[in-house]
Design a protein around this motif. Sequence first.
Motif, PDB file in Angstrom:
ATOM      1  N   HIS A 149       0.839  -1.202   0.000  1.00 52.97           N
ATOM      2  CA  HIS A 149       0.000   0.000   0.000  1.00 52.97           C
ATOM      3  C   HIS A 149       0.873   1.251   0.000  1.00 52.97           C
ATOM      4  O   HIS A 149       1.950   1.284   0.606  1.00 52.97           O
ATOM      5  CB  HIS A 149      -0.924  -0.002   1.218  1.00 52.97           C
ATOM      6  N   ALA A 150       0.394   2.282  -0.691  1.00 53.94           N
ATOM      7  CA  ALA A 150       1.153   3.530  -0.846  1.00 53.94           C
ATOM      8  C   ALA A 150       2.518   3.245  -1.452  1.00 53.94           C
ATOM      9  O   ALA A 150       3.565   3.512  -0.856  1.00 53.94           O
ATOM     10  CB  ALA A 150       1.281   4.278   0.478  1.00 53.94           C
ATOM     11  N   GLY A 153       5.302   5.966  -1.480  1.00 55.02           N
ATOM     12  CA  GLY A 153       5.791   6.564  -0.249  1.00 55.02           C
ATOM     13  C   GLY A 153       7.230   6.136  -0.005  1.00 55.02           C
ATOM     14  O   GLY A 153       7.829   5.404  -0.801  1.00 55.02           O
ATOM     15  N   ALA A 174      -1.692   3.179  -5.510  1.00 52.21           N
ATOM     16  CA  ALA A 174      -1.172   4.527  -5.712  1.00 52.21           C
ATOM     17  C   ALA A 174      -2.289   5.367  -6.310  1.00 52.21           C
ATOM     18  O   ALA A 174      -3.403   4.883  -6.535  1.00 52.21           O
ATOM     19  CB  ALA A 174       0.045   4.516  -6.630  1.00 52.21           C
ATOM     20  N   ILE A 212      -0.986   2.275   5.647  1.00 48.56           N
ATOM     21  CA  ILE A 212      -2.135   3.192   5.684  1.00 48.56           C
ATOM     22  C   ILE A 212      -2.954   3.054   6.967  1.00 48.56           C
ATOM     23  O   ILE A 212      -3.318   4.031   7.610  1.00 48.56           O
ATOM     24  CB  ILE A 212      -3.073   2.958   4.475  1.00 48.56           C
TER      25      ILE A 212
END
Length: 307
Positions: A149-150, A153, A174, A212
Motif C-alpha cells: 500500500h502507498a 511513499g 497509488a 495506511i
Amino acid sequence: MKAVRLDDYNTAPVIRDIATPEIGPEDVLVRVGAAALNPLDIKLQSGVLQGYFPLEFRYTMGSDISGMIEDVGANVIGWQKGDKVIARLDPVAGGAFAGFACVPANCLVKLPEYMPLEVAAGIPTAAGTAWQVLFELGDLGVGQTVLIHAGTGGVGSFAIQFARAAGARVIATASGDGIDIARTLGADQVIDYRHADFAEMLSDIDLVVDTIGGETQQKSFGVLRSGGRLLSLVAPPDEALAHAHNVNAQFVFHMSDGERLARVVSAIHENKVKVLIDRTVPIDQFGDAFTRQASGRARGKIIVTMV
C-alpha cells in the motif's frame, strides 16, 4: 550549530543555535550533510507515540543522516575523520536535523563512493523498514505475491524494488502521478485506490505491507491467502480479524540496526535500487518540508540539507 528543535509535544519545530554535541568513547561526531524526514517524525512531534518513544525537551529532531566523520571516540576502531557515512539514530535520542550529530560507531555504514549525501540520507529508515517487513518478518520469496500500500511513499518505493529484485510478483496501490511512478519502480500491477477497490480485485496474496491503517488495513485481511501475512507500520492489526481469516498479522516498529543497514546498502548497490526523492530543501526551509511530510502526499523521501 543550527538544529531543528521541539520545545514540547505538538509545538512547531524551531531552528535554534545550540552547542555541538560531545561524543563518548564509543561514538563518532558526524558533520551532517543531509537528513531525511519520516512519518515517525510527525508522530513524535504530535505526541501520539510518547508511550513508546518518550522524548526529553528540548529535543533535536530526526533520525536519518548522511555526512562525514569529524571526530572519533577513544575506543572507536575502523573509522576515521573524513569517512563518508550514513546512519540511523535512535528516534528517542534524535539529533539528525543539526550541523553535527553524535552517533554510536556500531550504527555507522560506509557510504558508497558514487552516492551523493542527499540521496544516501533517504535510505536508513525507509529502506531498512522495507527490508525488515519483506524479508525478516514477511519471509518473501521467489514466486510469491506482495501487496504494497502507498507504493510511492518512502517505504513503499523501496519495498517495490526490493520485492521485484527478490523475484516476487508486486502489486501496489497509488494515485495520480504515483501510478506511473510505481510502474517505473517495478510494480507488476498498480491499483488506483481512488477509482478502484483493491479488495474486490485481489485474492490469494502472500504478504500485505500496510502503510495506511484504518479501513485499508481491515480490507487487506480479505485479500490474503490462508496462512498469509499482514505487516502494518501504522497501527496494531485487529487480532480477531486475523484469526477469522486464518492469517498472521503484526505491528512493526523499525529498530536501528547497523548490520541490517549495511545489508540494505549493499542490496541497493547490487540491484540498482533507486532512492525516490520527493524534494530536497535547505534547513532554513524545514517548516515547509515538515508540512509536506505531514500532508502524506510526498512521493518518496523529503531530504533536508544542512548547508
